[in-house]
Design an enzyme around this catalytic site. Structure first.
Site, PDB file in Angstrom:
ATOM      1  N   GLU A 280       1.031  -1.201   0.053  1.00  0.00           N
ATOM      2  CA  GLU A 280      -0.044   0.058  -0.060  1.00  0.00           C
ATOM      3  C   GLU A 280       0.569   1.491  -0.198  1.00  0.00           C
ATOM      4  O   GLU A 280       0.899   1.697   0.830  1.00  0.00           O
ATOM      5  CB  GLU A 280      -0.642   0.056   1.140  1.00  0.00           C
ATOM      6  CG  GLU A 280      -2.195  -1.311   1.468  1.00  0.00           C
ATOM      7  CD  GLU A 280      -2.547  -1.595   2.702  1.00  0.00           C
ATOM      8  OE1 GLU A 280      -2.676  -0.720   3.430  1.00  0.00           O
ATOM      9  OE2 GLU A 280      -3.244  -2.212   2.229  1.00  0.00           O
ATOM     10  N   PRO A 281       1.719   1.246  -0.774  1.00  0.00           N
ATOM     11  CA  PRO A 281       2.451   2.578  -0.910  1.00  0.00           C
ATOM     12  C   PRO A 281       1.636   4.198  -1.296  1.00  0.00           C
ATOM     13  O   PRO A 281       0.635   4.181  -2.140  1.00  0.00           O
ATOM     14  CB  PRO A 281       3.455   2.146  -2.165  1.00  0.00           C
ATOM     15  CG  PRO A 281       2.547   1.389  -2.825  1.00  0.00           C
ATOM     16  CD  PRO A 281       2.251   0.150  -2.011  1.00  0.00           C
ATOM     17  N   GLY A 282       1.737   5.183  -0.824  1.00  0.00           N
ATOM     18  CA  GLY A 282       1.475   6.252  -0.906  1.00  0.00           C
ATOM     19  C   GLY A 282       2.445   7.194  -1.059  1.00  0.00           C
ATOM     20  O   GLY A 282       2.604   7.678  -2.774  1.00  0.00           O
ATOM     21  N   ARG A 283       3.079   7.517  -0.499  1.00  0.00           N
ATOM     22  CA  ARG A 283       3.445   8.410  -0.371  1.00  0.00           C
ATOM     23  C   ARG A 283       5.558   8.200  -1.351  1.00  0.00           C
ATOM     24  O   ARG A 283       5.168   9.102  -1.974  1.00  0.00           O
ATOM     25  CB  ARG A 283       4.229   8.389   0.960  1.00  0.00           C
ATOM     26  CG  ARG A 283       5.956   8.878   1.381  1.00  0.00           C
ATOM     27  CD  ARG A 283       5.922   9.382   2.356  1.00  0.00           C
ATOM     28  NE  ARG A 283       5.154   9.271   3.778  1.00  0.00           N
ATOM     29  CZ  ARG A 283       4.989   9.758   4.464  1.00  0.00           C
ATOM     30  NH1 ARG A 283       5.309  11.302   4.444  1.00  0.00           N
ATOM     31  NH2 ARG A 283       4.018   9.775   5.293  1.00  0.00           N
ATOM     32  N   ARG A 319       1.988  19.578   6.665  1.00  0.00           N
ATOM     33  CA  ARG A 319       2.367  19.119   6.801  1.00  0.00           C
ATOM     34  C   ARG A 319       3.776  19.161   8.447  1.00  0.00           C
ATOM     35  O   ARG A 319       3.655  18.741   9.220  1.00  0.00           O
ATOM     36  CB  ARG A 319       3.288  17.937   6.243  1.00  0.00           C
ATOM     37  CG  ARG A 319       3.053  16.875   5.629  1.00  0.00           C
ATOM     38  CD  ARG A 319       3.544  16.150   4.540  1.00  0.00           C
ATOM     39  NE  ARG A 319       3.660  15.395   5.480  1.00  0.00           N
ATOM     40  CZ  ARG A 319       5.430  15.020   6.024  1.00  0.00           C
ATOM     41  NH1 ARG A 319       5.706  16.451   5.434  1.00  0.00           N
ATOM     42  NH2 ARG A 319       5.686  13.781   6.449  1.00  0.00           N
ATOM     43  N   TYR A 323       2.582  17.545  11.677  1.00  0.00           N
ATOM     44  CA  TYR A 323       3.715  17.166  12.925  1.00  0.00           C
ATOM     45  C   TYR A 323       4.837  16.748  12.569  1.00  0.00           C
ATOM     46  O   TYR A 323       6.288  15.854  12.145  1.00  0.00           O
ATOM     47  CB  TYR A 323       2.993  15.304  12.474  1.00  0.00           C
ATOM     48  CG  TYR A 323       2.816  14.902  11.250  1.00  0.00           C
ATOM     49  CD1 TYR A 323       1.816  13.672  11.265  1.00  0.00           C
ATOM     50  CD2 TYR A 323       3.082  15.232   9.668  1.00  0.00           C
ATOM     51  CE1 TYR A 323       0.754  13.600   9.920  1.00  0.00           C
ATOM     52  CE2 TYR A 323       2.437  14.676   8.776  1.00  0.00           C
ATOM     53  CZ  TYR A 323       0.784  13.638   8.667  1.00  0.00           C
ATOM     54  OH  TYR A 323       0.437  13.983   7.355  1.00  0.00           O
ATOM     55  N   CYS A 350      -3.808  33.162  10.182  1.00  0.00           N
ATOM     56  CA  CYS A 350      -3.986  33.445  11.115  1.00  0.00           C
ATOM     57  C   CYS A 350      -3.557  32.185  12.456  1.00  0.00           C
ATOM     58  O   CYS A 350      -4.694  32.527  13.196  1.00  0.00           O
ATOM     59  CB  CYS A 350      -5.107  34.826  12.049  1.00  0.00           C
ATOM     60  SG  CYS A 350      -5.489  35.734  11.003  1.00  0.00           S
ATOM     61  N   TYR A 379       0.474  13.993   0.701  1.00  0.00           N
ATOM     62  CA  TYR A 379      -0.386  14.871   1.810  1.00  0.00           C
ATOM     63  C   TYR A 379      -0.089  16.068   2.119  1.00  0.00           C
ATOM     64  O   TYR A 379      -0.151  16.878   3.129  1.00  0.00           O
ATOM     65  CB  TYR A 379       0.176  13.750   3.171  1.00  0.00           C
ATOM     66  CG  TYR A 379       0.162  12.294   3.611  1.00  0.00           C
ATOM     67  CD1 TYR A 379      -1.296  12.053   3.377  1.00  0.00           C
ATOM     68  CD2 TYR A 379       1.331  11.935   3.282  1.00  0.00           C
ATOM     69  CE1 TYR A 379      -1.142  10.480   3.645  1.00  0.00           C
ATOM     70  CE2 TYR A 379       1.138  10.483   3.278  1.00  0.00           C
ATOM     71  CZ  TYR A 379       0.076   9.583   3.585  1.00  0.00           C
ATOM     72  OH  TYR A 379      -0.034   8.618   3.424  1.00  0.00           O
TER      73      TYR A 379
HETATM   74  C1  LIG Z   1      -3.531   1.260   6.438  1.00  0.00           C
HETATM   75  C2  LIG Z   1      -2.623   2.283   5.644  1.00  0.00           C
HETATM   76  N1  LIG Z   1      -1.791   1.686   4.356  1.00  0.00           N
HETATM   77  C3  LIG Z   1      -1.560   2.406   3.857  1.00  0.00           C
HETATM   78  C4  LIG Z   1      -0.438   4.066   4.142  1.00  0.00           C
HETATM   79  C5  LIG Z   1      -0.300   4.729   3.029  1.00  0.00           C
HETATM   80  O1  LIG Z   1       1.526   5.079   3.764  1.00  0.00           O
HETATM   81  P1  LIG Z   1       2.789   5.733   3.429  1.00  0.00           P
HETATM   82  O2  LIG Z   1       1.922   6.898   2.086  1.00  0.00           O
HETATM   83  O3  LIG Z   1       3.419   6.484   3.770  1.00  0.00           O
HETATM   84  O4  LIG Z   1       2.928   5.022   2.351  1.00  0.00           O
HETATM   85  C6  LIG Z   1      -1.196   4.503   5.270  1.00  0.00           C
HETATM   86  C7  LIG Z   1      -0.710   5.836   5.503  1.00  0.00           C
HETATM   87  O5  LIG Z   1      -1.040   6.087   6.531  1.00  0.00           O
HETATM   88  C8  LIG Z   1      -1.666   3.390   6.462  1.00  0.00           C
HETATM   89  O6  LIG Z   1      -2.669   3.973   6.949  1.00  0.00           O
END
Ligand SMILES: Cc1ncc(COP(=O)(O)O)c(C=O)c1O
Length: 420
Positions: A280-283, A319, A323, A350, A379
């Site tokens: 599940e890559p996002g970033r 971001r 955090y 503000c 993000y």
């Molecule tokens: C369940 C799950 N999968 C995948 C991701 C994706 O994370 P990243 O964008 O850091 O790869 C997240 C991020 O919060 C998550 O909670």
């Protein structure tokens, strides 16, 4: 193909930051600021890197839509063979609208509503990643009502504390709201096996975000594989193992997670278990493919600080204040003779917490200069808001010399749409 493929995204060409073959100054001139700019060639390169690294096992890249849900990006990722990891009915809607196949979509999140579960079942998604017993009971009930079997995997909380840059981004230890406690998982599968409308087909783990060390992944994986073996003995027909996302990238000079190294340790284990691997890559697919362009409005000096006030702030990129996220900030065009100085780069909101960088030593900007806030593809826009009556910025996709407006800047009318 843009030059980003060869040299890294957003190289300086002739002294000016470029995206693909297009100057960032030209993009800002054409679309205004603040502006999100994404390098499509770079995203393609990242997807290819993942596919190559995990080629030794049947795998699915379920892109984490929360990182950046822009339809154009989802469409591209779909074309590159990706599925989606979603967290809400809204993300399901987006993914389907972008043409993604439901049988490549997994649905995570601790608070799935009746309505969201029903929509996901109607579409026939690949699986729910289930976060609690109560949720699974609800899924079973909705599935019964629809006369279908709901496919699911339990998101196991492996109680592995992975070093993440901020405590808000660690999810795989016992003190977070995520996942089913390690010790309760077998019982939950045993219960599910007796339910006519539930099909346990997977097992899932996600230990946090921005993790740059492969070890915690392998530790969590080994725990989950052990569990998978036991579940099979119980008669659970497991098809997939979902290792989650959180693969770290480089925001500064530090290293990101070595994907090939991670794969070299994950692939043999999962292949031997005869499971399909979901990631599940996002970033790690879109993060460094994006910059936020913002223009300096004013310089302001107090006794203690020099403030560079820009036209983008926490409403565009939260971001840093949410955090403590670090983003490199550079002058898009760097004139000769600019001296380095330590400044706070702040937005127009503000709030004292409205900043993009604190105590940052950088080439001193002047009013009117264009700045590139790097590594903002994930993000960034996804967490943008209308706070302080801000219109969310436009998003532009660049592919070599081809420029596409992927989302227009919001208008004032957009701000009041839906209000009585
Ligand atoms: C369940 C799950 N999968 C995948 C991701 C994706 O994370 P990243 O964008 O850091 O790869 C997240 C991020 O919060 C998550 O909670």
């Amino acid at each position: 193909m843009g030059q980003g493929v060869l040299t890294g995204p957003f190289p300086r060409v002739g002294g000016t930051v470029h995206c693909g073959e297009v100057s960032a100054e030209d993009l800002a001139e054409r679309f205004g600021t603040p502006l999100y700019v994404y390098d499509l060639a770079w995203i393609r390169g990242r997807v290819a890197l993942f596919h190559a690294a995990f080629a030794g096992v049947d795998h699915l890249l379920a892109y984490s839509v929360k990182a950046n849900g822009n339809l154009s990006i989802l469409r591209e990722l779909h074309a590159l063979g990706c599925g989606a990891d979603i967290t809400s009915g809204g993300e399901l809607f987006r993914a389907i609208r972008a043409g993604m196949s439901p049988d490549r979509i997994v649905f995570a999140g601790v608070g799935k509503t009746w309505e969201e579960i029903e929509a996901a079942l109607d579409h026939g998604i690949l699986a729910f990643n289930v976060e609690s017993r109560a949720e699974l009971e609800r899924i079973a009930e909705v599935a019964r009502g629809l006369g279908v079997r709901a496919r699911f995997g339990v998101r196991v909380n492996p109680d592995v504390l992975a070093p993440t840059p901020h405590r808000y981004t660690a999810t795989g230890h016992a003190a977070t709201k995520f996942g089913v406690p390690w010790t309760e998982t077998r019982e939950l599968y045993a219960w599910a096996l007796e339910q006519e409308h539930l099909a346990p087909v997977g097992i899932d783990v996600h230990i946090g975000s921005q993790i740059v060390d492969p070890d915690p992944y392998v530790r969590a994986l080994d725990r989950v594989l052990e569990l998978a073996g036991e579940l099979r003995q119980m008669g659970v027909g497991l098809e997939y193992l979902d290792i989650g996302g959180g693969f770290g990238i480089s925001y500064d000079d530090g290293p990101g997670l070595d994907i090939a190294l991670l794969a070299s340790r994950v692939v043999p284990r999962v292949a031997e278990a005869g499971l399909r691997l979901l990631l599940e890559p996002g970033r790690s697919l879109v993060g460094d493919a994006g910059v936020l362009l913002t223009r300096v409005q004013y310089l302001k000096r107090s006794e203690e600080k020099t403030f560079v006030i820009v036209d983008g702030g926490m409403s565009e990129l939260i971001r840093p204040s949410h955090y403590g996220g670090y983003h490199e900030i550079q002058l898009v065009t760097s004139p000769e003779g600019r001296k380095a100085q330590t400044v706070d780069v702040v937005g127009p909101i503000c709030e004292t917490g409205d900043f993009l960088a604190l105590d940052r030593t950088m080439e001193m900007p002047a009013a009117g200069d264009l700045l590139a806030v790097r590594t903002s593809g994930a993000y960034g826009f996804a967490m943008a808001s209308n706070y302080n009556g801000r219109r969310r910025p436009a998003e532009v996709l660049v592919d070599g010399r081809d420029v596409r407006l992927a989302r227009r800047r919001e208008t004032y009318d957009d701000l009041i749409r839906g209000e009585a």
